[in-house]
Design an enzyme around this catalytic site. Structure first.
Site, PDB file in Angstrom:
ATOM      1  CE1 TYR A 157      -3.902   2.117   0.449  1.00  0.00           C
ATOM      2  CE2 TYR A 157      -2.595   3.301   2.203  1.00  0.00           C
ATOM      3  CZ  TYR A 157      -3.731   3.228   1.471  1.00  0.00           C
ATOM      4  OH  TYR A 157      -4.456   4.183   1.529  1.00  0.00           O
ATOM      5  CB  THR A 192     -12.772   5.443   5.207  1.00  0.00           C
ATOM      6  OG1 THR A 192     -11.581   4.353   5.372  1.00  0.00           O
ATOM      7  CG2 THR A 192     -12.122   6.809   5.021  1.00  0.00           C
TER       8      THR A 192
END
Length: 246
Positions: A157, A192
Site C-alpha cells: 500500500y 472510513t
C-alpha cells in the site's frame, strides 16, 4: 449556495464509500454533475441517491484496474452527456495488509493494480478524452501519508500511494499544456470502511501521534479535493496537499 463547479461534469472513482462518497457529495453541493463509479455498483447507486434529485447524476460499475472496464464507462458517459468529465477524482483504493515476509504475491499485485495502475489508467483514458475534446480540466489523485512515512504491514500500500504522488507530478507536467491540472491530496488516518478494521490499540497509538489528537473524517479530505477540482485552485498544479491533522 456555493456553485464553484456549476455545470461541470465530475467523475469520482471509489465513489461507493469513504472519501469517494464524501467527495461526490461535496462536488454535487458545489454544482457539479457527478458520475459515481465503483466496483460495487450498488454502493455507487446509493451515493448517487444521496446527492438528491438535482443534477443528472449517474452511477456505473467500474474496475479501475481494467482498461477495458474504464473504456466501457467512458463510452457510456460520452453517449449520455455528449462530453467527457472535466473533473476527475481518483479515490478508488484497496488494502491487503500483511508483513512483507508473510504477504502473498497476489496481495501485492492486487494493491498495486488498483491503487497505482488504476490511477494511471483513469488519468490516461479520461485525460485523453479531455484533450480530444479540447477541454481544460482538473484531476485529483488520492495518495496517503503512509507514502511518506511508511507503515508496518503495508509494503504494498505505501509504495502504491508513493507512486501516485510521483505520477501526479509527471502527469501535471505532461497535461499542463492542455490546461489540465493534476494534483494529489494526501490524507492522514481517516474514519472510513478501510480503517474500521484497524485494532483499537493501534488507533489509539495513531491518535497520540497526531497533533489534533483525532482521526479525520472523509468530508475533510473531500473539501480539499473539491478545492483542487475548482477554479479556486487555478494555479495549483503538480502538487500534493497533506490533510493529516499534523
Amino acid at each position: 449556495m456555493a456553485t464553484s463547479l456549476a455545470g461541470k461534469l465530475a467523475l469520482v472513482t471509489g465513489a461507493g464509500s469513504g472519501i469517494g462518497r464524501a467527495t461526490s457529495k461535496l462536488l454535487a453541493r458545489d454544482g457539479a454533475i457527478v458520475v459515481a463509479v465503483d466496483r460495487n455498483v450498488q454502493a455507487a447507486n446509493e451515493t448517487v441517491a444521496s446527492l438528491g434529485s438535482a443534477g443528472d447524476n449517474a452511477a456505473f460499475e467500474m474496475d479501475v484496474s481494467s482498461g477495458d472496464s474504464i473504456d466501457g464507462v467512458l463510452k457510456e458517459v460520452l453517449a449520455r452527456y455528449k462530453r467527457p468529465p472535466t473533473v476527475v477524482v481518483n479515490a478508488a483504493g484497496i488494502t491487503r495488509d500483511n508483513f512483507l515476509l508473510k504477504m502473498p504475491e497476489a496481495d501485492f499485485e492486487a494493491v498495486i493494480n488498483v491503487n497505482l495502475k488504476g490511477t494511471w489508467l483513469v488519468l490516461q483514458r479520461f485525460g485523453r478524452a479531455m484533450i480530444e475534446h479540447e477541454l481544460a480540466g482538473s484531476m485529483v489523485n488520492v495518495s496517503s501519508i503512509v507514502a511518506r512515512t511508511g507503515n508496518m504491514g503495508q509494503s504494498n500500500y505505501s509504495p502504491s500511494k508513493a507512486g501516485v504522488e510521483a505520477m501526479t507530478k509527471v502527469v501535471a507536467r505532461e497535461f499542463g499544456r492542455y490546461k489540465i491540472r493534476v494534483n494529489a491530496v494526501v490524507p492522514g488516518f481517516i474514519h472510513t470502511p478501510m480503517t474500521d478494521t484497524v485494532p483499537q490499540k493501534v488507533k489509539d497509538m495513531i491518535i497520540m501521534q497526531c497533533a489534533l489528537r483525532r482521526f479525520g473524517v472523509p468530508e475533510e479530505i473531500a473539501e480539499v479535493a473539491a478545492f483542487l477540482a475548482s477554479d479556486k485552485s487555478s494555479y495549483v498544479n503538480g502538487t500534493s496537499i497533506e490533510v493529516t491533522g499534523g
